[in-house]
Design a protein around this motif. Sequence first.
Motif, mmCIF file in Angstrom:
data_model
loop_
_atom_site.group_PDB
_atom_site.id
_atom_site.type_symbol
_atom_site.label_atom_id
_atom_site.label_comp_id
_atom_site.label_asym_id
_atom_site.label_seq_id
_atom_site.Cartn_x
_atom_site.Cartn_y
_atom_site.Cartn_z
ATOM 1 N N LYS A 214 12.834 -1.633 3.934
ATOM 2 C CA LYS A 214 13.549 -0.776 4.880
ATOM 3 C C LYS A 214 14.056 0.450 4.125
ATOM 4 C CE LYS A 214 16.658 -1.926 8.457
ATOM 5 N NZ LYS A 214 17.890 -2.617 8.840
ATOM 6 N N LEU A 215 13.766 1.637 4.640
ATOM 7 C CA LEU A 215 14.169 2.885 3.996
ATOM 8 C C LEU A 215 15.504 3.369 4.553
ATOM 9 C CD1 LEU A 215 10.747 4.752 4.068
ATOM 10 C CD2 LEU A 215 11.748 3.485 2.164
ATOM 11 N N CYS B 193 0.806 -1.232 0.000
ATOM 12 C CA CYS B 193 0.000 0.000 0.000
ATOM 13 C C CYS B 193 0.835 1.277 0.000
ATOM 14 C CB CYS B 193 -0.968 0.011 1.178
ATOM 15 S SG CYS B 193 -0.196 0.224 2.803
ATOM 16 N N GLY B 194 2.162 1.181 0.227
ATOM 17 C CA GLY B 194 3.026 2.352 0.206
ATOM 18 C C GLY B 194 3.052 3.148 1.495
ATOM 19 N N HIS B 195 2.376 2.664 2.528
ATOM 20 C CA HIS B 195 2.354 3.351 3.828
ATOM 21 C C HIS B 195 3.752 3.332 4.445
ATOM 22 C CE1 HIS B 195 0.876 4.687 7.706
ATOM 23 N NE2 HIS B 195 1.417 3.628 8.282
ATOM 24 N N THR B 196 4.220 4.484 4.976
ATOM 25 C CA THR B 196 5.509 4.530 5.669
ATOM 26 C C THR B 196 5.263 4.532 7.168
ATOM 27 O OG1 THR B 196 5.584 6.938 5.524
ATOM 28 C CG2 THR B 196 6.712 5.711 3.797
ATOM 29 N N PRO C 35 4.217 -6.902 10.053
ATOM 30 C CA PRO C 35 3.061 -6.460 9.278
ATOM 31 C C PRO C 35 2.974 -4.934 9.173
ATOM 32 C CG PRO C 35 2.363 -7.048 11.478
ATOM 33 C CD PRO C 35 3.844 -7.369 11.379
ATOM 34 N N CYS C 36 2.396 -4.480 8.084
ATOM 35 C CA CYS C 36 2.117 -3.058 7.899
ATOM 36 C C CYS C 36 0.984 -2.676 8.848
ATOM 37 C CB CYS C 36 1.705 -2.796 6.450
ATOM 38 S SG CYS C 36 1.055 -1.136 6.144
ATOM 39 N N PRO C 37 1.100 -1.571 9.602
ATOM 40 C CA PRO C 37 0.031 -1.185 10.524
ATOM 41 C C PRO C 37 -1.246 -0.747 9.806
ATOM 42 C CG PRO C 37 1.831 0.397 10.609
ATOM 43 C CD PRO C 37 2.257 -0.702 9.707
ATOM 44 N N GLN C 38 -1.165 -0.423 8.528
ATOM 45 C CA GLN C 38 -2.345 0.052 7.808
ATOM 46 C C GLN C 38 -3.092 -1.075 7.100
ATOM 47 O OE1 GLN C 38 -1.632 3.584 5.629
ATOM 48 N NE2 GLN C 38 -3.620 3.613 4.652
ATOM 49 N N CYS C 39 -2.368 -1.925 6.340
ATOM 50 C CA CYS C 39 -3.060 -2.952 5.554
ATOM 51 C C CYS C 39 -2.770 -4.378 6.024
ATOM 52 C CB CYS C 39 -2.712 -2.814 4.070
ATOM 53 S SG CYS C 39 -1.027 -3.305 3.639
#
Length: 67
Positions: A40-41, A11-14, A29-33
């Motif tokens: 890792k950025l 989803c691209g959420h940071t 897991p991503c907290p949004q999806c």
Amino acid sequence: MPLYDFECTKCGHTFEAFLKMSDRYDEMPCPQCGAINPRKLVTPFRTNAWSSFLDKMERKISPEKFK
């Protein structure tokens, strides 16, 4: 523990996470999806306010060091 920045590959959420250097993040897991395996950025080094305060005080006490 260092603070790392991640981006969800679905989803691209940071988001940020505290992890030990030895911890794996591929199952995190991503907290949004909820998708796993975030990317890792690369982030700049961050200093804290205490070290900034100490630097300012040292400049006041010993200005000759910073010429």
